[in-house]
Design a protein around this motif. Structure first.
Motif, PDB file in Angstrom:
ATOM      1  N   TYR A  33       2.099   2.719 -19.445  1.00 32.58           N
ATOM      2  CA  TYR A  33       1.929   3.643 -18.325  1.00 32.58           C
ATOM      3  C   TYR A  33       1.807   2.826 -17.047  1.00 32.58           C
ATOM      4  N   ALA A  34       2.633   3.148 -16.074  1.00 32.99           N
ATOM      5  CA  ALA A  34       2.609   2.423 -14.798  1.00 32.99           C
ATOM      6  C   ALA A  34       3.282   3.281 -13.738  1.00 32.99           C
ATOM      7  N   GLN A  35       2.937   3.036 -12.491  1.00 33.20           N
ATOM      8  CA  GLN A  35       3.554   3.711 -11.355  1.00 33.20           C
ATOM      9  C   GLN A  35       3.471   5.234 -11.473  1.00 33.20           C
ATOM     10  N   GLY A  36       2.366   5.698 -12.066  1.00 31.30           N
ATOM     11  CA  GLY A  36       2.135   7.126 -12.190  1.00 31.30           C
ATOM     12  C   GLY A  36       2.970   7.817 -13.237  1.00 31.30           C
ATOM     13  N   ILE A  62       4.647  -5.296  -8.416  1.00 28.19           N
ATOM     14  CA  ILE A  62       5.440  -4.376  -7.590  1.00 28.19           C
ATOM     15  C   ILE A  62       4.544  -3.300  -6.979  1.00 28.19           C
ATOM     16  N   ASP A  63       3.593  -2.790  -7.754  1.00 30.54           N
ATOM     17  CA  ASP A  63       2.657  -1.796  -7.230  1.00 30.54           C
ATOM     18  C   ASP A  63       1.841  -2.362  -6.071  1.00 30.54           C
ATOM     19  N   LEU A  68       2.128   3.621  -2.679  1.00 33.35           N
ATOM     20  CA  LEU A  68       1.338   4.364  -1.695  1.00 33.35           C
ATOM     21  C   LEU A  68      -0.032   4.728  -2.246  1.00 33.35           C
ATOM     22  N   TYR A  69      -0.196   4.626  -3.558  1.00 33.35           N
ATOM     23  CA  TYR A  69      -1.454   5.014  -4.189  1.00 33.35           C
ATOM     24  C   TYR A  69      -2.423   3.840  -4.325  1.00 33.35           C
ATOM     25  N   LYS A  70      -2.030   2.664  -3.860  1.00 34.54           N
ATOM     26  CA  LYS A  70      -2.902   1.490  -3.866  1.00 34.54           C
ATOM     27  C   LYS A  70      -3.275   1.170  -2.419  1.00 34.54           C
ATOM     28  N   GLY A 121       2.845  18.245   0.822  1.00 34.76           N
ATOM     29  CA  GLY A 121       2.008  18.257  -0.369  1.00 34.76           C
ATOM     30  C   GLY A 121       2.430  17.349  -1.493  1.00 34.76           C
ATOM     31  N   PHE A 122       3.324  16.394  -1.215  1.00 30.24           N
ATOM     32  CA  PHE A 122       3.807  15.513  -2.278  1.00 30.24           C
ATOM     33  C   PHE A 122       3.403  14.053  -2.064  1.00 30.24           C
ATOM     34  N   GLY A 123       2.467  13.817  -1.178  1.00 27.32           N
ATOM     35  CA  GLY A 123       1.976  12.469  -0.917  1.00 27.32           C
ATOM     36  C   GLY A 123       0.713  12.178  -1.703  1.00 27.32           C
ATOM     37  N   PRO A 124       0.071  11.056  -1.420  1.00 24.07           N
ATOM     38  CA  PRO A 124      -1.125  10.667  -2.167  1.00 24.07           C
ATOM     39  C   PRO A 124      -2.356  11.518  -1.871  1.00 24.07           C
ATOM     40  N   LYS A 125      -2.340  12.305  -0.769  1.00 24.76           N
ATOM     41  CA  LYS A 125      -3.502  13.124  -0.408  1.00 24.76           C
ATOM     42  C   LYS A 125      -3.180  14.605  -0.601  1.00 24.76           C
TER      43      LYS A 125
END
Length: 336
Positions: A33-36, A62-63, A68-70, A121-125
């Motif tokens: 599991y990686a990158q969501g 790469i993450d 964007l989630y880091k 509504g598709f971003g990290p927040k």
């Protein structure tokens, strides 16, 4: 002694054949599991040459660059910065290819849609409301890759509000990085898949080609996606962009996660999904979103004019029914 010697001499070829016979490559599977999302790797080798730990290490690097989630990633630091940042080789390679695809698609692929992706509504927040026309008009002032510049490893922006989102291309690049790692390990037959994006190298040890199922929406509304076709190939990448899996609901209307960088609004055209074949996954992944922003005839003409690129397109007819079409080269890959 003479008889024993003759027997041993007769058995010698069989002994030598058994001793020197090479064991056929085995199939190894690596999942993680990686990158969501999930990733799956299958490869043929005589020994376990690639492990989950090695793959996780590659993807973590790469993450740290483009996720964007880091909050510590380079892309997060660039977005929060005022003018620019010296970026690592991974980030620079993806940006270089992004500029090329941006130009080639006349802006239909654009990594500066980050604020728009977040607003819808598709971003990290999480968001509680969707933007109105006034808010979109303000955000559009900072959309456009002409507001970015890459010189060597220095990425700069013309305004602090310019922000980038590489989710439309970075996963394809990640697939290429892992695939290149397997090739470096002298593995000659493999499939690397991350979040549905694939890179293939074949044939299998028995000489047969790799087989890949192409998914699409069911004919029935809200039913689970189905495998619509199976293709066979021995080299290249396959990626898919679609609006039937990832969306939000607003009243009776679906809001696509794919944003039109020209208007600021989610895509709302006849295309449902586009599956692209290219030599590498960064190319296929970078182009599939841009092709989704085209009308059907435009999309087919665009892909047909490209060397070493093919596409399979699922679309909605005027009467609401689902249909599909494909380029000549893609048709040749179908398993009949």
């Amino acid at each position: 002694m003479g008889l024993i010697y003759k027997i041993l001499l007769a058995l010698l070829p069989l002994f030598l054949f058994s001793f020197f016979r090479e064991e056929p490559p085995r199939l190894y599977l690596v999942h993680g599991y990686a990158q969501g999302t999930d990733y799956h790797i299958s490869y043929y080798a005589k020994d376990s040459l690639v492990t989950r730990g090695q793959v996780d290490s590659l993807l973590q690097v790469i993450d740290s660059s483009m996720s964007l989630y880091k909050p510590y990633s380079q892309i997060a630091r660039f977005n929060a910065g005022v003018s620019g940042l010296s970026i690592d080789p991974h980030f620079a390679r993806v940006m270089k290819r992004s500029f090329e695809i941006y130009k080639d698609t006349q802006g239909k692929f654009d990594v500066t849609v980050g604020p728009l992706v977040q607003a819808w509504g598709f971003g990290p927040k999480p968001v509680t409301t969707f933007p109105d026309s006034t808010a979109l008009k303000e955000m559009m002032k900072y959309v456009g890759m002409d507001k970015l510049q890459l010189k060597g490893n220095l990425l700069t922006k013309t305004h602090p509000e310019v922000r980038i989102d590489l989710n439309g291309i970075a996963q394809g690049y990640s697939v290429d990085v892992v695939a290149n790692y397997l090739s470096h390990k002298k593995i000659k037959a493999f499939v690397v898949e991350i979040g549905g994006e694939l890179r293939i190298r074949g044939p299998k040890p028995d000489g047969s080609p790799m087989r890949i199922g192409i998914e699409g929406p069911s004919e029935t509304v809200d039913a689970e996606p189905v495998i619509r076709h199976t293709i066979r190939l021995n080299a290249g990448a396959i990626t898919t962009s679609g609006n039937y899996r990832k969306y939000l609901q607003k009243g009776g209307k679906r809001i696509s996660h794919l944003i039109n960088p020209k208007t600021g609004y989610p895509l709302d055209n006849q295309l449902i999904s586009v599956t692209v074949y290219a030599e590498d996954a960064i190319t296929a992944d970078g182009y599939d979103n841009a092709i989704m922003a085209m009308e059907l005839e435009e999309a087919l003409a665009f892909v047909s004019a490209k060397k070493k690129m093919e596409a399979y397109i699922i679309y909605r007819r005027r009467d609401g029914s689902v249909a599909d079409t494909l380029t000549t080269g893609f048709r040749k890959m179908l398993l009949q």
